[in-house]
Design a protein around this motif. Structure first.
Motif, mmCIF file in Angstrom:
data_model
loop_
_atom_site.group_PDB
_atom_site.id
_atom_site.type_symbol
_atom_site.label_atom_id
_atom_site.label_comp_id
_atom_site.label_asym_id
_atom_site.label_seq_id
_atom_site.Cartn_x
_atom_site.Cartn_y
_atom_site.Cartn_z
ATOM 1 N N SER A 1 0.824 -1.217 0.000
ATOM 2 C CA SER A 1 0.000 0.000 0.000
ATOM 3 C C SER A 1 0.858 1.266 0.000
ATOM 4 C CB SER A 1 -0.935 0.001 1.212
ATOM 5 O OG SER A 1 -0.203 0.043 2.425
ATOM 6 N N SER A 2 2.170 1.131 0.200
ATOM 7 C CA SER A 2 3.074 2.291 0.230
ATOM 8 C C SER A 2 3.718 2.564 -1.121
ATOM 9 C CB SER A 2 4.182 2.058 1.278
ATOM 10 O OG SER A 2 3.647 1.803 2.549
ATOM 11 N N LEU B 1 2.837 4.020 -4.015
ATOM 12 C CA LEU B 1 2.739 5.353 -4.622
ATOM 13 C C LEU B 1 3.615 6.389 -3.913
ATOM 14 C CD1 LEU B 1 -1.025 5.621 -5.591
ATOM 15 C CD2 LEU B 1 0.927 5.769 -7.129
ATOM 16 N N LEU C 1 7.382 5.524 -4.535
ATOM 17 C CA LEU C 1 7.772 5.787 -5.920
ATOM 18 C C LEU C 1 7.911 7.285 -6.154
ATOM 19 C CD1 LEU C 1 8.284 4.941 -8.834
ATOM 20 C CD2 LEU C 1 5.801 4.831 -9.168
ATOM 21 N N ASP C 2 6.954 8.059 -5.660
ATOM 22 C CA ASP C 2 6.996 9.511 -5.820
ATOM 23 C C ASP C 2 8.242 10.089 -5.159
ATOM 24 O OD1 ASP C 2 5.647 12.101 -6.534
ATOM 25 O OD2 ASP C 2 5.678 12.350 -4.352
ATOM 26 N N LEU D 1 6.936 10.852 -13.376
ATOM 27 C CA LEU D 1 6.478 9.658 -14.081
ATOM 28 C C LEU D 1 6.588 9.816 -15.595
ATOM 29 C CD1 LEU D 1 3.348 8.824 -11.902
ATOM 30 C CD2 LEU D 1 5.392 7.396 -12.153
ATOM 31 N N THR E 1 -0.292 -4.626 -5.585
ATOM 32 C CA THR E 1 0.866 -4.063 -6.289
ATOM 33 C C THR E 1 0.581 -3.907 -7.775
ATOM 34 O OG1 THR E 1 2.419 -5.019 -4.702
ATOM 35 C CG2 THR E 1 3.294 -4.418 -6.854
ATOM 36 N N THR F 1 -2.070 -1.262 -8.619
ATOM 37 C CA THR F 1 -1.510 0.084 -8.487
ATOM 38 C C THR F 1 -0.642 0.432 -9.685
ATOM 39 O OG1 THR F 1 -1.498 -0.158 -6.067
ATOM 40 C CG2 THR F 1 -0.174 1.617 -7.004
ATOM 41 N N VAL F 2 0.216 -0.496 -10.092
ATOM 42 C CA VAL F 2 1.088 -0.258 -11.245
ATOM 43 C C VAL F 2 0.256 -0.074 -12.516
ATOM 44 C CG1 VAL F 2 2.853 -1.287 -12.724
ATOM 45 C CG2 VAL F 2 3.062 -1.448 -10.245
ATOM 46 N N ILE G 1 -1.130 3.443 -12.484
ATOM 47 C CA ILE G 1 -0.093 4.431 -12.804
ATOM 48 C C ILE G 1 0.172 4.443 -14.314
ATOM 49 C CG2 ILE G 1 2.356 4.982 -12.538
ATOM 50 C CD1 ILE G 1 2.173 3.761 -9.707
ATOM 51 N N ASN H 1 -2.862 5.976 -16.349
ATOM 52 C CA ASN H 1 -3.011 7.425 -16.192
ATOM 53 C C ASN H 1 -1.900 8.214 -16.862
ATOM 54 O OD1 ASN H 1 -5.385 7.277 -14.677
ATOM 55 N ND2 ASN H 1 -4.291 7.098 -12.738
ATOM 56 N N ASN H 2 -0.726 7.607 -16.966
ATOM 57 C CA ASN H 2 0.435 8.335 -17.503
ATOM 58 C C ASN H 2 0.925 7.774 -18.833
ATOM 59 O OD1 ASN H 2 1.342 10.210 -15.087
ATOM 60 N ND2 ASN H 2 0.783 8.231 -14.191
#
Length: 237
Positions: free
Chosen positions: A38-39, A41, A44-45, A55, A76, A79-80, A83, A86-87
Protein backbone atom coordinates in the motif's frame (compact mmCIF):
# COMPACT_ATOMS: atom_id res chain seq x y z
CA UNK A 1 18.35 9.15 -25.38
CA UNK A 2 18.87 7.29 -22.10
CA UNK A 3 16.20 4.81 -21.08
CA UNK A 4 14.95 5.67 -17.60
CA UNK A 5 12.62 3.28 -15.84
CA UNK A 6 11.65 1.89 -12.47
CA UNK A 7 11.32 -1.74 -11.41
CA UNK A 8 9.04 -2.98 -8.66
CA UNK A 9 9.18 -6.17 -6.63
CA UNK A 10 6.64 -6.84 -3.90
CA UNK A 11 5.89 -9.65 -1.47
CA UNK A 12 3.40 -9.97 1.39
CA UNK A 13 5.70 -7.98 3.72
CA UNK A 14 8.23 -6.21 1.48
CA UNK A 15 8.24 -3.55 -1.21
CA UNK A 16 11.37 -3.00 -3.29
CA UNK A 17 11.62 -0.22 -5.92
CA UNK A 18 14.68 0.56 -8.06
CA UNK A 19 15.38 3.43 -10.46
CA UNK A 20 17.42 2.65 -13.57
CA UNK A 21 19.07 4.51 -16.40
CA UNK A 22 19.73 1.93 -19.10
CA UNK A 23 21.29 -1.09 -17.37
CA UNK A 24 22.56 0.94 -14.41
CA UNK A 25 20.67 1.03 -11.13
CA UNK A 26 20.78 4.64 -9.90
CA UNK A 27 18.97 4.16 -6.60
CA UNK A 28 16.58 1.88 -4.74
CA UNK A 29 14.27 1.93 -1.76
CA UNK A 30 12.94 -0.95 0.35
CA UNK A 31 10.10 -1.02 2.86
CA UNK A 32 9.52 -3.93 5.23
CA UNK A 33 5.96 -3.96 6.51
CA UNK A 34 2.95 -6.22 6.36
CA UNK A 35 1.18 -3.40 4.47
CA UNK A 36 4.18 -2.59 2.29
CA UNK A 37 2.31 -2.87 -1.03
CA UNK A 38 0.00 0.00 0.00
CA UNK A 39 3.07 2.29 0.23
CA UNK A 40 3.99 1.95 -3.44
CA UNK A 41 2.74 5.35 -4.62
CA UNK A 42 4.40 7.54 -1.95
CA UNK A 43 7.66 5.59 -2.12
CA UNK A 44 7.77 5.79 -5.92
CA UNK A 45 7.00 9.51 -5.82
CA UNK A 46 9.74 10.10 -3.24
CA UNK A 47 12.32 8.14 -5.25
CA UNK A 48 11.59 10.06 -8.46
CA UNK A 49 11.61 13.46 -6.74
CA UNK A 50 14.97 12.65 -5.17
CA UNK A 51 16.40 12.46 -8.70
CA UNK A 52 14.35 15.38 -10.06
CA UNK A 53 12.24 13.09 -12.22
CA UNK A 54 8.55 12.54 -12.75
CA UNK A 55 6.48 9.66 -14.08
CA UNK A 56 6.47 11.25 -17.54
CA UNK A 57 10.27 10.82 -17.67
CA UNK A 58 9.96 7.03 -17.51
CA UNK A 59 10.20 4.91 -20.65
CA UNK A 60 8.51 1.96 -18.91
CA UNK A 61 7.89 0.23 -15.59
CA UNK A 62 9.10 -3.34 -14.93
CA UNK A 63 7.16 -5.30 -12.34
CA UNK A 64 7.30 -8.73 -10.73
CA UNK A 65 3.99 -10.25 -11.83
CA UNK A 66 4.14 -13.23 -9.47
CA UNK A 67 3.35 -15.87 -8.54
CA UNK A 68 3.05 -14.76 -4.95
CA UNK A 69 0.79 -13.92 -2.04
CA UNK A 70 -2.64 -13.29 -3.56
CA UNK A 71 -3.62 -10.02 -1.87
CA UNK A 72 -0.29 -8.15 -1.95
CA UNK A 73 0.34 -9.26 -5.55
CA UNK A 74 -3.05 -7.95 -6.65
CA UNK A 75 -2.59 -4.65 -4.80
CA UNK A 76 0.87 -4.06 -6.29
CA UNK A 77 -0.15 -4.92 -9.85
CA UNK A 78 -3.44 -2.99 -9.67
CA UNK A 79 -1.51 0.08 -8.49
CA UNK A 80 1.09 -0.26 -11.25
CA UNK A 81 -1.65 -0.73 -13.87
CA UNK A 82 -3.33 2.44 -12.64
CA UNK A 83 -0.09 4.43 -12.80
CA UNK A 84 0.63 3.14 -16.31
CA UNK A 85 -2.90 3.88 -17.57
CA UNK A 86 -3.01 7.42 -16.19
CA UNK A 87 0.43 8.33 -17.50
CA UNK A 88 0.51 6.21 -20.69
CA UNK A 89 3.62 4.31 -19.55
CA UNK A 90 4.33 0.84 -21.04
CA UNK A 91 4.75 -2.07 -18.64
CA UNK A 92 7.07 -5.08 -18.69
CA UNK A 93 5.98 -8.05 -16.59
CA UNK A 94 8.64 -10.42 -15.21
CA UNK A 95 7.99 -13.83 -13.64
CA UNK A 96 9.24 -13.95 -10.06
CA UNK A 97 10.30 -17.57 -10.57
CA UNK A 98 12.41 -16.56 -13.59
CA UNK A 99 13.94 -13.71 -11.59
CA UNK A 100 14.94 -16.01 -8.73
CA UNK A 101 16.52 -18.48 -11.11
CA UNK A 102 18.37 -15.64 -12.83
CA UNK A 103 19.62 -14.45 -9.44
CA UNK A 104 20.93 -17.94 -8.70
CA UNK A 105 22.77 -18.08 -12.01
CA UNK A 106 24.22 -14.57 -11.85
CA UNK A 107 25.14 -13.67 -8.32
CA UNK A 108 26.46 -16.60 -6.34
CA UNK A 109 30.11 -17.56 -6.89
CA UNK A 110 29.73 -20.68 -4.72
CA UNK A 111 27.08 -21.99 -7.10
CA UNK A 112 29.33 -21.35 -10.09
CA UNK A 113 32.21 -23.16 -8.40
CA UNK A 114 29.96 -26.16 -7.75
CA UNK A 115 29.24 -26.35 -11.49
CA UNK A 116 25.57 -27.13 -10.87
CA UNK A 117 23.44 -27.33 -14.00
CA UNK A 118 20.01 -28.07 -12.49
CA UNK A 119 18.03 -25.49 -10.53
CA UNK A 120 14.65 -25.86 -8.83
CA UNK A 121 13.09 -22.58 -7.73
CA UNK A 122 10.35 -22.85 -5.11
CA UNK A 123 7.90 -20.34 -3.67
CA UNK A 124 5.32 -21.05 -1.00
CA UNK A 125 1.86 -21.65 -2.49
CA UNK A 126 0.43 -22.66 0.93
CA UNK A 127 -1.51 -25.83 1.82
CA UNK A 128 1.66 -27.91 1.38
CA UNK A 129 2.00 -26.74 -2.22
CA UNK A 130 4.79 -24.89 -4.01
CA UNK A 131 5.07 -22.73 -7.09
CA UNK A 132 8.05 -24.09 -8.97
CA UNK A 133 10.37 -23.61 -11.91
CA UNK A 134 12.51 -26.65 -12.77
CA UNK A 135 15.40 -25.57 -15.01
CA UNK A 136 18.30 -27.15 -16.84
CA UNK A 137 21.10 -24.67 -17.49
CA UNK A 138 24.54 -24.39 -19.04
CA UNK A 139 25.75 -22.53 -15.95
CA UNK A 140 24.90 -19.13 -17.44
CA UNK A 141 21.58 -19.49 -19.25
CA UNK A 142 18.41 -21.52 -18.87
CA UNK A 143 18.25 -24.15 -21.61
CA UNK A 144 14.83 -25.59 -20.76
CA UNK A 145 12.36 -25.22 -17.94
CA UNK A 146 8.95 -26.25 -16.66
CA UNK A 147 6.80 -24.27 -14.22
CA UNK A 148 3.63 -24.91 -12.29
CA UNK A 149 2.14 -25.46 -8.85
CA UNK A 150 2.10 -28.84 -7.14
CA UNK A 151 1.94 -30.63 -3.82
CA UNK A 152 5.52 -30.56 -2.58
CA UNK A 153 5.87 -34.32 -2.06
CA UNK A 154 4.45 -35.17 -5.49
CA UNK A 155 6.71 -32.53 -7.05
CA UNK A 156 9.82 -33.89 -5.33
CA UNK A 157 8.94 -37.41 -6.41
CA UNK A 158 8.71 -36.21 -10.04
CA UNK A 159 12.03 -34.39 -9.70
CA UNK A 160 13.69 -37.52 -8.31
CA UNK A 161 12.51 -39.47 -11.36
CA UNK A 162 13.70 -36.76 -13.75
CA UNK A 163 17.18 -36.54 -12.22
CA UNK A 164 17.60 -40.22 -11.36
CA UNK A 165 21.23 -40.22 -12.58
CA UNK A 166 22.19 -38.47 -9.31
CA UNK A 167 22.88 -35.08 -10.88
CA UNK A 168 23.22 -32.37 -8.23
CA UNK A 169 20.22 -30.05 -7.95
CA UNK A 170 20.28 -26.55 -6.46
CA UNK A 171 17.08 -25.54 -4.66
CA UNK A 172 16.47 -21.81 -4.30
CA UNK A 173 13.65 -19.49 -3.24
CA UNK A 174 11.97 -19.25 0.17
CA UNK A 175 10.13 -22.49 -0.56
CA UNK A 176 13.44 -24.36 -0.42
CA UNK A 177 13.80 -23.36 3.24
CA UNK A 178 10.14 -23.99 4.03
CA UNK A 179 10.26 -27.52 2.58
CA UNK A 180 13.89 -28.29 3.44
CA UNK A 181 13.00 -31.42 5.44
CA UNK A 182 10.89 -32.80 2.57
CA UNK A 183 13.64 -32.09 0.04
CA UNK A 184 16.37 -33.75 2.08
CA UNK A 185 14.19 -36.75 2.86
CA UNK A 186 13.43 -37.33 -0.82
CA UNK A 187 16.76 -36.38 -2.46
CA UNK A 188 19.34 -36.59 0.32
CA UNK A 189 22.80 -35.35 -0.76
CA UNK A 190 21.63 -34.89 -4.35
CA UNK A 191 19.92 -31.68 -3.22
CA UNK A 192 21.93 -28.52 -2.54
CA UNK A 193 20.14 -26.05 -0.26
CA UNK A 194 22.05 -22.92 0.68
CA UNK A 195 22.08 -21.78 4.31
CA UNK A 196 20.77 -18.37 3.23
CA UNK A 197 18.00 -18.43 0.60
CA UNK A 198 18.61 -16.63 -2.69
CA UNK A 199 16.25 -13.68 -2.99
CA UNK A 200 15.36 -11.71 -6.08
CA UNK A 201 14.55 -8.02 -5.80
CA UNK A 202 13.83 -4.95 -7.88
CA UNK A 203 17.38 -4.85 -9.28
CA UNK A 204 17.06 -8.27 -10.88
CA UNK A 205 13.54 -7.43 -12.11
CA UNK A 206 14.98 -4.23 -13.61
CA UNK A 207 17.84 -5.97 -15.38
CA UNK A 208 15.47 -8.51 -16.91
CA UNK A 209 12.96 -5.79 -17.77
CA UNK A 210 15.61 -3.76 -19.60
CA UNK A 211 16.61 -6.79 -21.65
CA UNK A 212 12.96 -7.33 -22.61
CA UNK A 213 12.62 -3.64 -23.51
CA UNK A 214 15.59 -3.80 -25.86
CA UNK A 215 14.21 -6.96 -27.48
CA UNK A 216 10.67 -5.51 -27.53
CA UNK A 217 9.40 -8.52 -25.57
CA UNK A 218 6.69 -8.71 -22.85
CA UNK A 219 5.73 -5.06 -23.35
CA UNK A 220 2.11 -4.54 -22.29
CA UNK A 221 -0.39 -1.84 -21.44
CA UNK A 222 -1.73 -3.83 -18.50
CA UNK A 223 -0.17 -6.58 -16.38
CA UNK A 224 -2.13 -9.64 -15.35
CA UNK A 225 -0.91 -11.46 -12.20
CA UNK A 226 0.79 -14.76 -12.95
CA UNK A 227 -1.52 -17.34 -11.42
CA UNK A 228 -0.28 -20.84 -12.12
CA UNK A 229 -1.91 -22.72 -9.28
CA UNK A 230 -4.46 -24.42 -11.51
CA UNK A 231 -1.96 -25.59 -14.11
CA UNK A 232 -1.26 -29.30 -14.39
CA UNK A 233 2.38 -30.28 -14.15
CA UNK A 234 4.35 -33.20 -15.51
CA UNK A 235 8.12 -33.17 -15.97
CA UNK A 236 8.96 -34.38 -19.41
CA UNK A 237 11.83 -36.86 -19.67
Amino acid sequence: MPVRFVSIHGTHNKLDIALFQDQNCLDSVTKLDIRASSSLLPFLDSLLKKHTLSLTDLSFIAVDKGPGAFTSLRVTIATVNGIAFNNKIPLVGISGLDALTREALDSNSDIKNMNIRNIVTLLNAYNNEAYFLVSKTDGKNILESTQGCQNIDILLDDIKLKFKDQQKILFCGQGSQLYKTNIKHMLSDQAIILDEPILAGAKTIGQMGYECWLKKENIENQITPLYIKTQYFAIRK
